[in-house]
Design a protein around this motif. Structure first.
Motif, PDB file in Angstrom:
ATOM      1  N   ALA A 212       2.028  11.134  -3.136  1.00  0.00           N
ATOM      2  CA  ALA A 212       2.737  10.082  -2.497  1.00  0.00           C
ATOM      3  C   ALA A 212       4.211   9.858  -2.605  1.00  0.00           C
ATOM      4  CB  ALA A 212       2.057   8.720  -2.879  1.00  0.00           C
TER       5      ALA A 212
ATOM      6  N   VAL B 133       3.635   0.629 -10.387  1.00  0.00           N
ATOM      7  CA  VAL B 133       2.557   1.230  -9.390  1.00  0.00           C
ATOM      8  C   VAL B 133       1.173   1.134 -10.180  1.00  0.00           C
ATOM      9  CG1 VAL B 133       1.830   3.517  -8.324  1.00  0.00           C
ATOM     10  CG2 VAL B 133       4.293   2.942  -8.785  1.00  0.00           C
TER      11      VAL B 133
ATOM     12  N   THR C 133       7.041   7.099  -0.665  1.00  0.00           N
ATOM     13  CA  THR C 133       7.056   6.158   0.045  1.00  0.00           C
ATOM     14  C   THR C 133       8.695   6.161   0.605  1.00  0.00           C
ATOM     15  OG1 THR C 133       8.205   4.152  -1.550  1.00  0.00           O
ATOM     16  CG2 THR C 133       5.669   4.670  -1.299  1.00  0.00           C
TER      17      THR C 133
ATOM     18  N   ARG D 274      -0.943   1.434  -5.161  1.00  0.00           N
ATOM     19  CA  ARG D 274      -0.102   0.508  -4.363  1.00  0.00           C
ATOM     20  C   ARG D 274       1.105   0.171  -5.514  1.00  0.00           C
ATOM     21  NH1 ARG D 274      -4.478  -4.521  -5.645  1.00  0.00           N
ATOM     22  NH2 ARG D 274      -3.399  -5.201  -7.485  1.00  0.00           N
ATOM     23  N   LEU D 275       2.065  -0.290  -4.802  1.00  0.00           N
ATOM     24  CA  LEU D 275       3.291  -0.943  -5.527  1.00  0.00           C
ATOM     25  C   LEU D 275       2.973  -2.476  -5.607  1.00  0.00           C
ATOM     26  CD1 LEU D 275       6.373   0.857  -3.519  1.00  0.00           C
ATOM     27  CD2 LEU D 275       6.073   0.374  -6.149  1.00  0.00           C
TER      28      LEU D 275
ATOM     29  N   GLN E 153      11.528   2.386  -3.857  1.00  0.00           N
ATOM     30  CA  GLN E 153      11.008   3.667  -3.328  1.00  0.00           C
ATOM     31  C   GLN E 153      10.071   4.237  -4.500  1.00  0.00           C
ATOM     32  OE1 GLN E 153      13.424   6.955  -2.331  1.00  0.00           O
ATOM     33  NE2 GLN E 153      12.161   7.926  -0.838  1.00  0.00           N
ATOM     34  N   ALA E 154       8.938   4.512  -4.127  1.00  0.00           N
ATOM     35  CA  ALA E 154       7.977   5.158  -5.360  1.00  0.00           C
ATOM     36  C   ALA E 154       7.470   6.515  -4.979  1.00  0.00           C
ATOM     37  CB  ALA E 154       6.818   4.179  -5.479  1.00  0.00           C
ATOM     38  N   ARG E 155       7.182   7.354  -5.997  1.00  0.00           N
ATOM     39  CA  ARG E 155       6.602   8.681  -5.827  1.00  0.00           C
ATOM     40  C   ARG E 155       5.668   9.027  -6.993  1.00  0.00           C
ATOM     41  NH1 ARG E 155      11.351  12.440  -7.005  1.00  0.00           N
ATOM     42  NH2 ARG E 155      11.111  12.419  -9.198  1.00  0.00           N
TER      43      ARG E 155
ATOM     44  N   GLU F  18      -3.928  11.233  -3.788  1.00  0.00           N
ATOM     45  CA  GLU F  18      -3.554   9.923  -4.464  1.00  0.00           C
ATOM     46  C   GLU F  18      -4.671   9.143  -5.262  1.00  0.00           C
ATOM     47  OE1 GLU F  18      -2.265   6.777  -1.390  1.00  0.00           O
ATOM     48  OE2 GLU F  18      -1.900   8.734  -0.047  1.00  0.00           O
TER      49      GLU F  18
ATOM     50  N   THR G 160       0.763  -1.100   0.099  1.00  0.00           N
ATOM     51  CA  THR G 160       0.080  -0.088  -0.085  1.00  0.00           C
ATOM     52  C   THR G 160       1.117   1.350  -0.009  1.00  0.00           C
ATOM     53  OG1 THR G 160      -1.802  -1.153   1.267  1.00  0.00           O
ATOM     54  CG2 THR G 160      -1.569   1.299   1.310  1.00  0.00           C
ATOM     55  N   ILE G 161       0.428   2.085  -1.016  1.00  0.00           N
ATOM     56  CA  ILE G 161       1.139   3.532  -0.754  1.00  0.00           C
ATOM     57  C   ILE G 161       0.346   4.394  -0.098  1.00  0.00           C
ATOM     58  CG2 ILE G 161       2.027   5.520  -2.215  1.00  0.00           C
ATOM     59  CD1 ILE G 161       2.577   3.424  -4.346  1.00  0.00           C
ATOM     60  N   ASP G 162       0.562   5.030   1.028  1.00  0.00           N
ATOM     61  CA  ASP G 162       0.006   5.781   1.873  1.00  0.00           C
ATOM     62  C   ASP G 162       0.642   7.197   2.164  1.00  0.00           C
ATOM     63  OD1 ASP G 162      -1.952   6.527   3.788  1.00  0.00           O
ATOM     64  OD2 ASP G 162      -0.959   5.375   5.535  1.00  0.00           O
TER      65      ASP G 162
END
Length: 904
Positions: free
Chosen positions: A102, A117, A104, A187-188, A172-174, A182, A41-43
């Motif tokens: 977002a 993503v 992470t 999610r990743l 790591q995601a942006r 969002e 989950t990307i929060d």
């Protein structure tokens, strides 16, 4: 009998020093490898990650495309993302990065081979950029921009292309969006493609196998099959509504997103990674590309059946039908993986294999490698297209993805090689034509047996068995169809739906009332190659009883011999039977009773009489057929009218066969093994396509699903073949149910201004109307306005709220408190998926929590170095919630709230 290709033949196919492998013996088949997919989950924006050096750096290879340049920034009061309940963790980037939705933290993971993503396809957020960086070999990579992937109508997920790796253990995601919010369900997805002992043996030269000099196999290169690279066939499903193109017009060159220094043993693993990501993360029916090629020149079968058929994929949104794509495994856009100061380009082996593949398919389908092709622009795309939906464009037969779509693919260095690829493909095809002439089908077209009276001109029963003559050398037969239900257009003539593969020359076809089914058949050889195609039947069933409107004098008379057991009779003159919504009929088939002394009827389309038939016959039969042939296709209401008094007329139903041909129109680029049959018959224009509904945006308003103002202007793209539009609206009050759809407006414009009362939710749909009929309804996401001030219950006593007035607040009013545990409650909320609190931010401001019922769903800090009066704090819920929504302050610092919205 196919024969071994001679050494002389191989020599004849040598061009510029390149000897073509014709068909190679397969390597030992790999055991299917079941991948493992893990979702993270990307929060929102991780505050500590945002403060780290390089967290907000642009990727070194970002290409600004037209879609991004056109993105319109919304007003500067954008919603921060929920953070931990500690004031110092407010994201530092929020003031300078308003579109950052977002980020992470740098996260160590188990080993994976692909990452992407994804988010809910229904999300209304406009995604501007998705970037990731991964940990490979103990070191973190630079940021890599992941392009948004093509859309597949049957999937409920949207997302990016995957970044594939031989093995990574950190990510790591942006994510940046136009609103700073969002996308729902973001999610990743991490894929571990696993390993197979056969991976190390894939690639390299292969032994020659048999090939017929009369077929396209003389140019067929070695292709690693799905079984050989370890595809788990349980992951795929049927591609609907159509799964095969009817012809090949153009061929695309792509690239993937990954490092270019992978080892040979890892190449099959990368293919499996893309397959798993497409099917498991993006929820596509299969891998999107028809073929892939690695840097060592090894070709891989992508989409199931790509070697012997033309399966529709997701290689170029808007142009997936009548095209194929080969994706080069690597990144050819400003990459320097070897750190030698040189941009990595495609290897010689990769380029030669791409040319061999495209030459094989160009020769097989009669394409000119240096010529042009016409493509119809569809609307199913996420990367964006340069043309307008519905527009026919002229392209190169061999082209890059960027030629039609807004993307950098296939990268600068590979794109620069397309000219030399066309030259080599053209030379290879010329040599094959000189040696063998045009490629011929491997097997002839089957010859259908004559139809019975129960099958033609209409199929009178639900099921019928159709047969054809056996084809020598065939091990089976493939049946494909294009259907059309009553009142609707035939399925897209550029595609087919595969309905069965049978061993024997017979098939049972089930046809529902009112349906036309054009069914074609072709033979299949022992090696899987398809022969020439021919029409098996245009099966047409009479319309259902519910589609028939009889005038009052008709009396129902059940009869065992009547079709569907229903027979209506009359002896009066002027009795009518009507069927509306008839479309593109070339024949009108009447089914009823014939017998001694039976009467006559006339047949009209609209007000024009097109025929007259008599039901008189020497013997009585309750399932007789009469046919009215039409000089051209007709649409409208068909009326049957009795012409005599005192004579019996008894009818069961009517059928309306259509002339849908498999013939190839001039200039279509059809080739051997393609469709055969009569030339196409011109038909009336098809119904308009549903309009594309872009993101909801209006000046001074927030992004859907929340509105703070009383109006919202919705705009949609032009629909092909549309002359006007209907605006459909349904609404609900706060806590109420959505009402029925109503037509709010009929217009020739492509904009509609919606008016919303406090707390109301509205859903707007657009129907395109044209000469050919009406489209399906295209629906915008639901929009909800904030509840009225009187609906919000405010706590009193020590935790009371005061009213402050300032023109910069919403409606010029805000509720303020410096008390801890002050509450705002909104009761009777219904089916809520988004909660939005509009509040002020500034120095020394406090925190508040949001509750859905008794569950805390988010915590926000309103502390900020800048004073803003209309900041939107948004919570996306994982599932619909009904009940009381509560806003509760968490400390003794000022909190000022202007509105609460509970959006569906």
């Amino acid at each position: 009998m196919r024969r071994l290709v001679s050494a002389a033949t191989v020599a004849a196919l040598t061009v510029a020093g390149l000897a073509l492998p014709v068909v190679s013996m397969p390597v030992a088949a790999a055991t299917p490898v079941t991948p493992e997919v893990v979702s993270m989950t990307i929060d929102g924006v991780d505050a500590r990650a945002a403060a780290q050096p390089g967290a907000l750096d642009a990727p070194p290879e970002v290409r600004t495309d037209a879609a991004t340049e056109r993105a319109v920034a919304l007003e500067d009061a954008l919603a921060p993302t929920p953070v931990e309940a500690v004031p110092e963790l407010v994201p530092l980037a929020s003031a300078t990065d308003p579109d950052l939705a977002a980020l992470t933290p740098l996260t160590r993971t188990e080993r994976f081979t692909a990452v992407g993503v994804t988010w809910d396809a229904a999300s209304a957020e406009e995604v501007l950029e998705v970037t990731v960086r991964i940990r490979e070999g103990g070191a973190w990579s630079e940021w890599v921009a992941l392009p948004e992937s093509e859309a597949v109508a049957t999937s409920d997920r949207a997302g990016t292309e995957p970044l594939v790796s031989a093995g990574a253990d950190g990510v790591q995601a942006r994510v940046r969006t136009a609103s700073g919010n969002e996308p729902a369900g973001v999610r990743l997805d991490l894929v571990d493609a696993g390993s197979s002992p056969a991976d190390a043996s894939i690639g390299g030269p292969g032994a020659l196998a048999t090939a017929s000099a009369a077929t396209a196999s003389v140019l067929r290169p070695r292709v690693v099959t799905r079984a050989e690279w370890g595809a788990d066939e349980k992951l795929r499903r049927a591609w609907t509504p159509q799964d095969q193109s009817s012809r090949l017009a153009a061929m695309y060159v792509h690239h993937t997103v990954n490092r270019n220094d992978y080892a040979r043993k890892d190449a099959a693993k990368l293919v499996r990674s893309v397959y798993a990501y497409h099917t498991q993360s993006m929820k596509w029916p299969d891998i999107g590309y028809q073929f892939l090629v690695d840097r060592f020149g090894t070709l891989y079968e992508g989409r199931y059946g790509a070697i012997d058929t033309l399966p529709i994929g997701a290689q170029a949104g808007g142009y997936n039908t009548t095209t194929i794509g080969v994706s080069a495994i690597g990144n050819f856009e400003n990459r320097d993986d070897n750190k030698n100061g040189k941009v990595d380009g495609p290897s010689k082996a990769m380029l030669e294999s791409i040319a061999q593949l495209l030459a094989w398919k160009a020769y097989e389908h009669g394409l000119d490698p240096r010529g042009k092709a016409k493509l119809y622009t569809g609307t199913s795309t996420k990367s964006g297209v340069h043309a307008k939906p519905g527009e026919t464009i002229t392209v190169n037969v061999i082209q890059g993805h960027r030629d039609t779509n807004i993307t950098a693919c296939p990268g600068k260095t590979l794109y620069a090689k397309l000219g030399s690829i066309r030259t080599l493909v053209d030379a290879l095809v010329d040599v094959a034509v000189a040696a063998h002439g045009a490629a011929q089908p491997v097997l002839p077209a089957p010859v259908p047996d004559a139809h019975t009276a129960q099958q033609s001109p209409a199929q009178l029963t639900t099921q019928q068995v159709y047969t054809w003559q056996p084809v020598a050398g065939a091990v089976g037969y493939e049946l494909l169809e294009r259907p059309a239900s009553h009142g609707n257009a035939f399925a897209d003539a550029r595609g087919w739906r595969t309905i069965a593969t049978v061993k024997n020359p017979r098939a049972t076809l089930t046809v529902s009332p009112g349906v036309n089914r054009l069914v074609v058949v072709r033979a299949v050889s022992a090696t899987g190659e398809r022969g020439a195609m021919t029409d098996l039947v245009r099966a047409t069933r009479p319309v259902s009883q519910s589609a028939l409107t009889f005038s009052a004098s008709w009396k129902k008379q059940p009869s065992d011999g009547a079709v569907d057991g229903a027979l209506r009779a009359t002896t009066g003159k002027g009795a009518t039977l009507k069927v509306s919504s008839v479309r593109d009929a070339r024949r009108i088939v009447l089914v009823g009773e014939e017998g001694p002394g039976n009467g006559r009827v006339s047949v009209s389309v609209g007000s024009i009489v097109v025929g007259e038939v008599s039901w008189a016959a020497d013997a009585l039969a309750s399932a007789a057929v009469r046919v009215v042939d039409l000089p051209a296709a007709v649409s409208g209401t068909v009326t049957v009218r009795t012409l005599d008094s005192g004579t019996r007329v008894a009818l069961t139903s009517l059928a309306f066969p259509r002339w849908e041909s498999t013939g190839t129109a001039p200039g279509d680029g059809g080739g051997p093994g393609g469709p055969t049959g009569p030339a196409p018959t011109p038909t009336p224009p098809p119904a308009p396509a549903a309009p594309a509904t872009p993101k909801l945006r209006a000046p001074g308003a927030t992004v859907a699903p929340v509105r703070l103002s009383s109006t919202a202007t919705l705009r949609w793209s032009a629909a092909p073949r549309a002359t006007s539009y209907e605006v459909h609206v349904r609404t609900a009050s706060h806590g109420g149910k959505l009402g029925a759809w109503r037509v709010a407006k009929r217009t020739t414009s492509r904009a509609y201004t919606l008016k919303l009362g406090y707390g109301r939710t509205a859903e707007v749909g657009i129907v395109a109307v044209g000469d050919g009929g009406r489209s399906a309804r295209a629906v915008f996401p639901k929009i909800t306005r904030h509840v009225s001030p009187g609906t919000v219950q405010r706590s009193t006593g020590a935790a009371r709220w005061k009213t402050v007035r300032d023109a910069r607040y919403l409606r010029g009013v805000a509720w303020t408190t410096s008390a801890k545990s002050a509450r705002l409650r909104v009761k009777k909320s219904k089916d809520v998926r988004t909660i939005q609190v509009t509040a002020a931010s500034g120095r020394g401001h406090g925190r508040f929590a949001v509750y859905a019922g008794s569950k805390r769903v988010a915590t926000f800090s309103t502390a900020s170095s800048r004073t803003k009066h209309l900041v939107r704090y948004t919570v996306k819920l994982s599932k619909p919630f009904s009940g009381t929504v509560t806003v509760k302050t968490l400390d003794r610092r000022p909190v000022r709230v202007s509105a609460v919205t509970t959006a569906r």
